[in-house]
Design a protein around this motif. Structure first.
Motif, PDB file in Angstrom:
ATOM      1  N   GLY A  60       0.837  -1.203   0.000  1.00  0.00           N
ATOM      2  CA  GLY A  60       0.000   0.000   0.000  1.00  0.00           C
ATOM      3  C   GLY A  60       0.869   1.248   0.000  1.00  0.00           C
ATOM      4  N   VAL A  61       0.525   2.193  -0.838  1.00  0.00           N
ATOM      5  CA  VAL A  61       1.251   3.472  -0.895  1.00  0.00           C
ATOM      6  C   VAL A  61       0.232   4.616  -0.958  1.00  0.00           C
ATOM      7  CG1 VAL A  61       3.379   2.559  -1.942  1.00  0.00           C
ATOM      8  CG2 VAL A  61       1.496   3.261  -3.428  1.00  0.00           C
ATOM      9  N   ALA A  62       0.755   5.838  -0.952  1.00  0.00           N
ATOM     10  CA  ALA A  62      -0.126   7.000  -0.788  1.00  0.00           C
ATOM     11  C   ALA A  62      -1.111   7.159  -1.945  1.00  0.00           C
ATOM     12  CB  ALA A  62       0.714   8.268  -0.635  1.00  0.00           C
ATOM     13  N   CYS A 162      -2.912   1.586 -13.092  1.00  0.00           N
ATOM     14  CA  CYS A 162      -3.747   2.364 -12.157  1.00  0.00           C
ATOM     15  C   CYS A 162      -5.224   2.209 -12.451  1.00  0.00           C
ATOM     16  CB  CYS A 162      -3.355   3.844 -12.234  1.00  0.00           C
ATOM     17  SG  CYS A 162      -1.864   4.200 -11.305  1.00  0.00           S
ATOM     18  N   GLN A 163      -5.575   2.040 -13.735  1.00  0.00           N
ATOM     19  CA  GLN A 163      -6.989   1.941 -14.118  1.00  0.00           C
ATOM     20  C   GLN A 163      -7.413   0.493 -14.374  1.00  0.00           C
ATOM     21  OE1 GLN A 163      -8.193   4.418 -17.378  1.00  0.00           O
ATOM     22  NE2 GLN A 163      -7.577   6.318 -16.397  1.00  0.00           N
ATOM     23  N   PHE A 185      -6.261   3.791  -6.101  1.00  0.00           N
ATOM     24  CA  PHE A 185      -7.565   3.677  -5.426  1.00  0.00           C
ATOM     25  C   PHE A 185      -8.258   5.035  -5.353  1.00  0.00           C
ATOM     26  CE2 PHE A 185      -4.811   0.405  -3.226  1.00  0.00           C
ATOM     27  CZ  PHE A 185      -5.250  -0.654  -4.006  1.00  0.00           C
ATOM     28  N   TYR A 186      -7.906   5.933  -6.273  1.00  0.00           N
ATOM     29  CA  TYR A 186      -8.592   7.221  -6.391  1.00  0.00           C
ATOM     30  C   TYR A 186     -10.102   6.933  -6.422  1.00  0.00           C
ATOM     31  CZ  TYR A 186      -9.639  11.850  -8.308  1.00  0.00           C
ATOM     32  OH  TYR A 186     -10.132  13.111  -8.497  1.00  0.00           O
ATOM     33  N   GLY A 195     -10.697   8.827  -0.619  1.00  0.00           N
ATOM     34  CA  GLY A 195      -9.582   9.772  -0.582  1.00  0.00           C
ATOM     35  C   GLY A 195      -8.550   9.254  -1.573  1.00  0.00           C
ATOM     36  N   ASP A 196      -7.266   9.498  -1.277  1.00  0.00           N
ATOM     37  CA  ASP A 196      -6.199   8.988  -2.140  1.00  0.00           C
ATOM     38  C   ASP A 196      -5.663   7.669  -1.610  1.00  0.00           C
ATOM     39  OD1 ASP A 196      -5.646  10.742  -4.376  1.00  0.00           O
ATOM     40  OD2 ASP A 196      -5.133  12.278  -2.900  1.00  0.00           O
TER      41      ASP A 196
END
Ligand SMILES: Cc1ncc(COP(=O)(O)O)c(C=O)c1O
Length: 371
Positions: A60-62, A162-163, A185-186, A195-196
């Motif tokens: 998990g990252v920001a 990402c998508q 996870f936007y 959130g982000d």
């Protein structure tokens, strides 16, 4: 004239309402435990995400951008090292290459809106170190020619997936073709948090260890600082919420694929439109339909017509791909991408939509082209 309805592009309140009770119970529990940073919930989510994808590590990252930057940093790019990335992507893909010390080199896309291997082959030069395929709109590119190019020229692959969480090519998940892949996870993503948030996925133990260290100020498991790092951790409460959504994830994908099949069935006959491949069009691709991105003749007039009928649509990246932002200084001609940006747009696609919403949208589109 059709009876006017309101179809928002996203419906965050409706998506929250579906899981409100479970989310609120979970959030209260996390807060009551004071479990904010790098606690059990985020670690459990990492384990479950890795199991879902059948990879050794999910970290998990920001956010998804850091999910690209952190693995790129482990590859130690030198000034002038080039990484090839499609222009039709979010600027974050190229920004990650830039911030990792490399130079993004932009490639064209093909009719599937994904990186075009022939354009990649043309862009390879003596300074090329890697390729960043972008698995856009929930679809995985045809990875065979890209893997061949990478092998032939000894290039790394870091995937911008990402998508595309759960998307597959020939049975293999997006994000698992190279050294590492990034998931976002936007909130608007297929697995969106509140959130982000993001994750790095990798089968490489060394990359995983380095990413875990860099995301937490460079601190190693012994608490000592092993290298320069960042604060780029996934919030524990977001991890807890993502666990709830991951349990339902396959049903989200099935819902999206059902909507895409209906769009396809209703719109396929309109020669003014270019549609994405239908969900079952070929056995090699499993598309999760993060977006339903089409190309349309008289695109702007169609969007205005839909808006008048209460249907909100979006043009990705505000209508410009990366080489079309003059201040970024790219000087390259990418014919398919340029033609596409005059025509591309996204129709509503999310799990709050029902079949009759899609029928209404398609009725409005047919009405437009009949006039
Ligand atoms: C293709 C692509 N790459 C990278 C990102 C960056 O992800 P994030 O917004 O989580 O940083 C996004 C999403 O926003 C994206 O769609």
């Amino acid at each position: 004239m059709l009876n006017r309805r309101q179809i928002p592009f996203f419906d965050y309140p409706a998506l929250f309402a579906e899981i409100e009770q479970e989310v609120m119970t979970t959030v209260r529990d996390v807060f009551a435990r004071g479990a904010y940073i790098m606690q059990k919930d985020v670690l459990d989510f990492e384990t479950e995400l890795a199991a879902y994808l059948g990879v050794k590590h999910a970290i998990g990252v920001a956010d998804g951008t850091m999910g690209l930057l952190l693995p790129l940093l482990t590859l130690e790019l030198r000034s002038g090292d080039e990484v090839i990335v499609p222009s039709h992507t979010f600027v974050a893909s190229a920004a990650a290459i830039h911030h990792a010390g490399g130079t993004p080199v932009l490639a064209d896309c093909g009719p599937d809106h994904l990186i075009d291997a022939a354009s990649v082959a043309k862009a390879i030069g003596p300074r090329t170190r890697g390729i960043m395929p972008v698995q856009l709109n929930g679809r995985t590119a045809n990875m065979d020619p890209l893997l061949e190019l990478a092998q032939k020229h000894k290039l790394f692959i870091v995937e911008d997936s990402c998508q595309a969480l759960g998307s597959r090519f020939k049975g293999r998940f997006a994000g698992t073709f190279g050294v590492a892949g990034s998931i976002s996870f936007y909130p608007s993503k297929t697995l969106g948090c509140f959130g982000d948030g993001g994750a790095v996925i990798t089968n490489d133990d060394q990359t995983a260890e380095a990413v875990r260290i860099i995301r937490d100020h460079g601190r190693g498991p012994d608490g000592n600082v092993w290298r320069w790092g960042f604060n780029s951790r996934l919030d524990n409460v977001q991890g807890a919420i993502l666990r709830i959504k991951l349990r339902r994830y396959d049903s989200y994908i099935a819902h999206r694929r059902g909507l895409a099949a209906l769009y396809d069935q209703r719109l396929r006959h309109l020669e003014q439109l270019t549609l994405p491949p239908a969900p079952t069009e070929d056995g090699e691709h499993f598309d999760i339909f993060q977006n339903y991105e089409i190309e349309a003749t008289r695109r702007d007039a169609l969007r205005a017509h839909l808006e008048e009928r209460g249907v909100r649509t979006i043009i990705q990246w505000g209508g410009k791909t990366i080489h079309q932002f003059p201040r970024l200084g790219f000087n390259v001609s990418l014919p398919y991408t340029e033609r596409m940006t005059e025509r591309f747009m996204m129709l509503p696609m999310n799990t709050a939509l029902k079949n009759d919403d899609i029928h209404y949208i398609c009725d409005c589109i047919e009405e437009f082209y009949a006039s």
